[in-house]
Scaffold this motif. Sequence first.
Motif, PDB file in Angstrom:
ATOM      1  N   LYS A   1       0.832  -1.204   0.000  1.00 20.86           N
ATOM      2  CA  LYS A   1       0.000   0.000   0.000  1.00 20.86           C
ATOM      3  C   LYS A   1       0.873   1.262   0.000  1.00 20.86           C
ATOM      4  O   LYS A   1       0.655   2.186  -0.785  1.00 20.86           O
ATOM      5  CB  LYS A   1      -0.896  -0.018   1.235  1.00 20.86           C
TER       6      LYS A   1
ATOM      7  N   GLU B   1       2.803   1.978  -3.187  1.00 20.39           N
ATOM      8  CA  GLU B   1       1.952   2.610  -4.209  1.00 20.39           C
ATOM      9  C   GLU B   1       1.801   4.094  -3.925  1.00 20.39           C
ATOM     10  O   GLU B   1       1.894   4.923  -4.822  1.00 20.39           O
ATOM     11  CB  GLU B   1       0.573   1.946  -4.229  1.00 20.39           C
TER      12      GLU B   1
ATOM     13  N   PHE C   1       3.268   6.370  -6.914  1.00 23.26           N
ATOM     14  CA  PHE C   1       2.300   7.127  -7.705  1.00 23.26           C
ATOM     15  C   PHE C   1       2.278   8.585  -7.284  1.00 23.26           C
ATOM     16  O   PHE C   1       2.134   9.476  -8.105  1.00 23.26           O
ATOM     17  CB  PHE C   1       0.920   6.481  -7.633  1.00 23.26           C
TER      18      PHE C   1
END
Length: 545
Positions: free
Chosen positions: A37, A40, A44
């Motif tokens: 998690k 990411e 991103f």
Amino acid sequence: MAHAQTTTRKKLIADWQTLNRIFIRPEDDVARKALVKYMEQILFGLHDFLQRHVGITEEASLKVLADRFTDTRLSEQPEKRLADVISDLVNEIAPHAVNVASPYFIGHMTSAIPYFMVHLKTITAALNQNVVKAETSKVVSVVEKQVLAKIHRLIYQKNDAFYAEHVQSPYTALGGFTEDGTLANITALWVARNGLLPPKDGFTGCESEGVAAGFKAHGIERCVILVSRLGHYSLCKAAGVLGIGNRNVLAVDVDRHNRIDLNAVKKIMAAIEAEGGRTRILAMIGIAGTTETGTVDPLAELAAICARHQIHYHVDAAWGGPTLMSRKYRHLLNGIQNADSVTIDGHKQLYMPMGCGMVYFKSPYILERIAYHARYIARPGSVDLGIKSIAGSREANSLILGSALQIMGSQGYALLIEHGIETAQAFADEIRARALFELVSTPELNILTYRVCPPGFKQRLQTADTDLQKQLNAQLNEINRQIQVRQREAGNSFVSRTTLYPGNCLENPVVVLRAVIMNPMTNTQILNEILDEQQAIYRQMKTGS
Ligand SMILES: *Cc1c(COP(=O)(O)O)cnc(C)c1O
């Protein structure tokens, strides 16, 4: 210190239970999900950020920023959750850092890196191996020896039998990883120093007895390091750290092409010889890609001089080393194979993340001069890599480089190198074609310097005597300084600035703009935009706005 699962905004408290949960435990599914998690969120988040901010950095000055970071108290209880910390780093810190990945950022030796470097760095962080010894790294220690041998082969091109013998020999070493080029240079000169002041009757060597005792035992008063004026300042640090004294790093004049002037070398050596042995040359340095102009010293000729006089020959290829992977341009470094030691930076033209330096040695036995066989850590014949390095604990950079070499192939790197050299040549042509600019150093590799020099100045400089030249240059220096600062502050693009001394004339400094072309996305169109911007800034300055 709060756990991923905690979403309610309760007060954060450091307790034993939570602490236990934050350590990596492969068997725990919750820990696994947390890892993914947050990766990411980071990747991103940064990706979106880079998309939104194509410029170099946000406008806040360093002074303004410094005022925001003045609280020096350590908070006793946790202040933030990981998710919030990541958001802060992505949204608050990253915008004020420098977008070195921008193709408009052509001022320094740091640029975009391939995305897989982030994954590889993550692996080394997650494995957390300590390459200081085999007991904390096992296979990574042998991977390191293999990767070192591959780059050694690129430089020295010894035969198969040589590499079969040494690639995994616990008794020899072909080189070592360091944190950066500075420490690689220091390591090379450390080896050279111990070679200059070796043990002899009644003297156990300068590593144990010190430099002063070494000088006395060998009947010398001082030793010097010869390098061109364009030598990197890490060499001065090395001389300081090694007890040689950094004023004994002698700056040798350069020729018209910014390469070390061989006649000047010979003159200095003759003067040293005339002193009757009281001064000795610790090392001669050839630069394969100077930091300021990217030029390459006559490596083969320096090698011949060093061989004749039995001087340690070090080639500082921190920047230019990877050029060896290009069939088209590797000849530019011809002579490097005769160096006793070579520095190459991984975080420069091998496009690795910070920080990775490397040092290589022609002789697989020479690192014995700096070996430390501490009882509890490394017995002779042990594979422990910490025996022969400045660093103790150290990360597994070989995993990153070894993998990158597999992903890229030497041809992949060659394409990057060739793009840089050829784009720099095209950029030089464009600068020559524009009346407002003057090319100061022609690119040999992918670095060039130039300046704004309006036609009126050019004409007057041609016929000016030395005094007038100095005056005109002083005016031009101010103009170029201002242009560089204004462009940097506008934040759309970045070119760096340095000072050169054409004709080795220290009274006549010339401030130049310096471009380093290493980002594969930097193309001639972008370079033209950068020149256009400089031209526009100059016009604004003239009209006094
Ligand atoms: C960059 C550089 C160094 C120093 O390397 P760091 O990794 O910055 O310590 C040394 N020599 C040359 C020629 C360089 O370009």
